[in-house]
Design a protein around this motif. Structure first.
Motif, PDB file in Angstrom:
ATOM      1  N   GLY A  13     -12.548  12.685  -9.015  1.00  0.00           N
ATOM      2  CA  GLY A  13     -11.772  11.455  -8.941  1.00  0.00           C
ATOM      3  C   GLY A  13     -12.458  10.435  -8.070  1.00  0.00           C
ATOM      4  O   GLY A  13     -13.693  10.316  -8.058  1.00  0.00           O
ATOM      5  N   TYR A  14     -11.662   9.651  -7.341  1.00  0.00           N
ATOM      6  CA  TYR A  14     -12.195   8.717  -6.354  1.00  0.00           C
ATOM      7  C   TYR A  14     -12.581   9.525  -5.109  1.00  0.00           C
ATOM      8  O   TYR A  14     -11.724  10.182  -4.506  1.00  0.00           O
ATOM      9  CB  TYR A  14     -11.158   7.665  -5.991  1.00  0.00           C
ATOM     10  N   ALA A  52      -5.662   4.651  -7.665  1.00  0.00           N
ATOM     11  CA  ALA A  52      -6.748   5.596  -7.409  1.00  0.00           C
ATOM     12  C   ALA A  52      -6.166   6.952  -7.094  1.00  0.00           C
ATOM     13  O   ALA A  52      -5.030   7.078  -6.628  1.00  0.00           O
ATOM     14  CB  ALA A  52      -7.623   5.104  -6.257  1.00  0.00           C
ATOM     15  N   GLY A  53      -6.976   7.969  -7.317  1.00  0.00           N
ATOM     16  CA  GLY A  53      -6.529   9.323  -7.012  1.00  0.00           C
ATOM     17  C   GLY A  53      -7.669  10.305  -7.101  1.00  0.00           C
ATOM     18  O   GLY A  53      -8.739  10.009  -7.641  1.00  0.00           O
ATOM     19  N   TYR A  81       0.858  -1.192   0.000  1.00  0.00           N
ATOM     20  CA  TYR A  81       0.000   0.000   0.000  1.00  0.00           C
ATOM     21  C   TYR A  81       0.887   1.232   0.000  1.00  0.00           C
ATOM     22  O   TYR A  81       1.885   1.296   0.724  1.00  0.00           O
ATOM     23  CB  TYR A  81      -0.895   0.003   1.234  1.00  0.00           C
ATOM     24  N   SER A  82       0.527   2.230  -0.809  1.00  0.00           N
ATOM     25  CA  SER A  82       1.261   3.482  -0.843  1.00  0.00           C
ATOM     26  C   SER A  82       0.284   4.615  -1.132  1.00  0.00           C
ATOM     27  O   SER A  82      -0.582   4.498  -2.010  1.00  0.00           O
ATOM     28  CB  SER A  82       2.356   3.436  -1.915  1.00  0.00           C
ATOM     29  N   ARG A  83       0.425   5.697  -0.342  1.00  0.00           N
ATOM     30  CA  ARG A  83      -0.463   6.853  -0.528  1.00  0.00           C
ATOM     31  C   ARG A  83       0.344   8.137  -0.457  1.00  0.00           C
ATOM     32  O   ARG A  83       1.153   8.332   0.447  1.00  0.00           O
ATOM     33  CB  ARG A  83      -1.542   6.885   0.558  1.00  0.00           C
ATOM     34  N   THR A 140      -4.523  13.546  -3.949  1.00  0.00           N
ATOM     35  CA  THR A 140      -4.338  12.262  -3.280  1.00  0.00           C
ATOM     36  C   THR A 140      -4.145  11.194  -4.340  1.00  0.00           C
ATOM     37  O   THR A 140      -4.941  11.098  -5.283  1.00  0.00           O
ATOM     38  CB  THR A 140      -5.552  11.903  -2.404  1.00  0.00           C
ATOM     39  N   PHE A 141      -3.082  10.387  -4.195  1.00  0.00           N
ATOM     40  CA  PHE A 141      -2.814   9.279  -5.108  1.00  0.00           C
ATOM     41  C   PHE A 141      -2.532   8.036  -4.276  1.00  0.00           C
ATOM     42  O   PHE A 141      -1.809   8.091  -3.277  1.00  0.00           O
ATOM     43  CB  PHE A 141      -1.626   9.584  -6.025  1.00  0.00           C
TER      44      PHE A 141
END
Length: 497
Positions: A94-95, A76-77, A47-49, A60-61
């Motif tokens: 976006g999401y 997602a972003g 997981y990476s944010r 946000t990505f």
């Protein structure tokens, strides 16, 4: 992570403020789905944010994969524009995550867990929020993808949302097996929502059409309110929901009071099974034709707090009573203690769990936590009973300003799952840490946290679970051979400004 590095470099060079969190985990041994090549990916969880903002813009990505999925399974972003003046409060695309009202009409994603009886002294809160999703929890299975705007013209607050979202044909949000992969984004949902509020009164409406094996649509509309009357507050939300099965009403209303040393709430609610609940999250998610909840928090003495709560829920088939109480006390010798009891009463069954916990800091470098639990369960219809006990201990040691070490373990002996106990273990920030233990189980864990600088923190963790006389753990394609499991993890947090 590699896909986010160019974005991170751009954000840092542009002088943006933000944070990066990346986590890598592995569970051993591998489950049957990986060993037999039925899963499409390997056994790593990743997981990476990346979140950052510059001026009026925020981004946000995320990338995420679960064990058994291909790398980069979820990408997602989202972006948000907050001008800071004028009637436009924010514009997001976006999401997304959206909370309009208390959740009875629209909450996406919904709450991860139900309201605890120990927190029922606090009334639910109505929100007016549309912003980018901040975790994979809101992006898997039924993501909300689209655009939304929040406005504040004069004394009004207005939210408008439009979304066209891909839906999986199989629930769960995983893409490990061939059916899960082929069913990814198989259906589409068209959704529109609007909310208008002024002061403590709000009106919310949402409609959806889904191409799930043929068109399926639903519509919900509701009104929520909050009004302070001195130390008293009345709040609630009522809604009508309509789908192909008909029209159904749901709602809740609460009266709460808050003083310096005392808080309490009484709530009456209705959340019937035929109320269309897609994209909704009732404050108390128990399905019932009628429910009554009460909660109290009382500071009995300057160092002693009593919390208690209960909820009774009536349906045509079965009634449910949940009750909990906990007494917390702060001792003068750098120790805090808690004594609690939780019960669950249904038509033919009764379960309970009690605990005694302490947190002691004998030295500013050392913290010791202990928790003893007892549990029981009875089914009068089948004349069956279970009982159990558990012990958890944790030591935290900080040999230097930037180093923290956790060592601990938990053990239990129960007659089955119904008499289970819970252990907190050692989890990373942002990860739900409580785990259920049952049968004869030992859990050992350790974690090392090291701050390279004020803005960079590295964490590593190892946990090992052993279940006595077990030939395998889990079931189906998640089954692992033997009676033990080991989990390894690493997390990096980096804040830049």
């Amino acid at each position: 992570m590699i896909m986010l590095i160019p974005l991170l470099l751009v954000a840092v060079q542009s002088g943006a403020e933000g944070e990066l969190r990346t986590r890598l985990q592995r569970r051993l041994p591998d489950p049957r789905g990986i060993l037999e090549d039925y899963y499409t990916g390997d056994g790593w969880d990743f997981y990476s944010r990346l979140m950052f903002s510059t001026g009026f813009l925020g981004f946000t990505f995320m990338t995420d994969k679960s064990s058994g999925e291909d790398w980069g399974d979820l990408l997602a972003g989202g972006a948000i524009w907050t001008p800071g003046r004028g009637p436009v409060t924010s514009v997001s695309a976006g999401y997304l995550r959206a909370d309009l009202g208390s959740g009875l009409v629209l909450a996406a994603p919904g709450s991860f867990s139900d309201m605890s009886e120990l927190a029922m002294y606090k009334p639910p809160v109505s929100r007016n929020r549309i912003d980018p999703a901040a975790s994979p929890w809101g992006c898997r299975d039924e993501p909300l993808t689209g655009a939304g705007v929040t406005l504040s013209p004069g004394e009004f607050d207005i939210s408008v949302l439009a979304a066209l979202s891909p839906l999986d044909s199989l629930s769960g949000g995983y893409h490990r097996t061939p059916p899960e992969v082929s069913g990814r984004g198989a259906f589409a949902e068209r959704l529109a929502a609007v909310r208008i509020s002024r002061g403590g009164i709000g009106l919310t409406a949402v409609g959806s059409s889904r191409s799930v094996g043929g068109d399926y649509g639903w519509f919900r509309a509701g009104a929520d309110w909050t009004a302070d009357l001195g130390d008293l507050c009345t709040s609630g939300e009522v809604a009508l929901g309509k789908d192909s099965a008909g029209t159904t009403a749901a709602g809740w209303t609460a009266l709460s009071m808050q003083t310096r040393n005392f808080r309490n709430m009484v709530m009456v609610l209705r959340n019937p099974a035929d109320f269309p609940d897609e994209r909704a999250s009732a404050p108390v998610s128990r399905q019932c034709d009628l429910g009554v909840c009460i909660g109290v928090r009382w500071r009995v003495l300057p160092a002693t707090v009593l919390k208690s709560g209960a909820g009774i829920y009536f349906t045509d088939e079965e009634d449910l009573l949940l009750a909990s109480a906990e007494l917390e006390h702060r001792f003068p010798w750098s120790m805090e203690g808690s004594l609690g009891l939780r019960t669950r009463t249904e038509t033919d069954t009764f379960g309970w769990r009690g605990w005694l916990g302490t947190v002691w800091k004998p030295h500013y470098l050392i913290s010791v936590s202990t928790k003893v639990q007892l549990s029981g369960w009875r089914d009068s219809a089948q004349d069956s009973t279970e009982s159990g006990a558990g012990l958890e201990m944790k030591l935290r040691y900080s040999p230097a300003d930037r180093v923290t070490m956790d060592f601990g373990g938990a053990a239990c002996s129960t007659d089955g799952y119904n008499s289970r106990v819970y252990a907190g273990g050692s989890s990373f920030p942002g990860v739900f840490g409580s785990t259920a233990l049952y049968d004869r189980t030992i859990l050992l864990f350790t974690q090392l946290s090291f701050s390279l600088t004020e803005d960079i923190v590295l964490r590593g963790a190892v946990s090992h679970r052993v279940v006595e006389e077990a030939d395998e753990l889990g079931s189906g394609w998640e089954e692992t051979e033997g009676g033990s499991r080991t989990e390894l993890g690493f997390q990096l947090d980096y804040a830049f400004r």
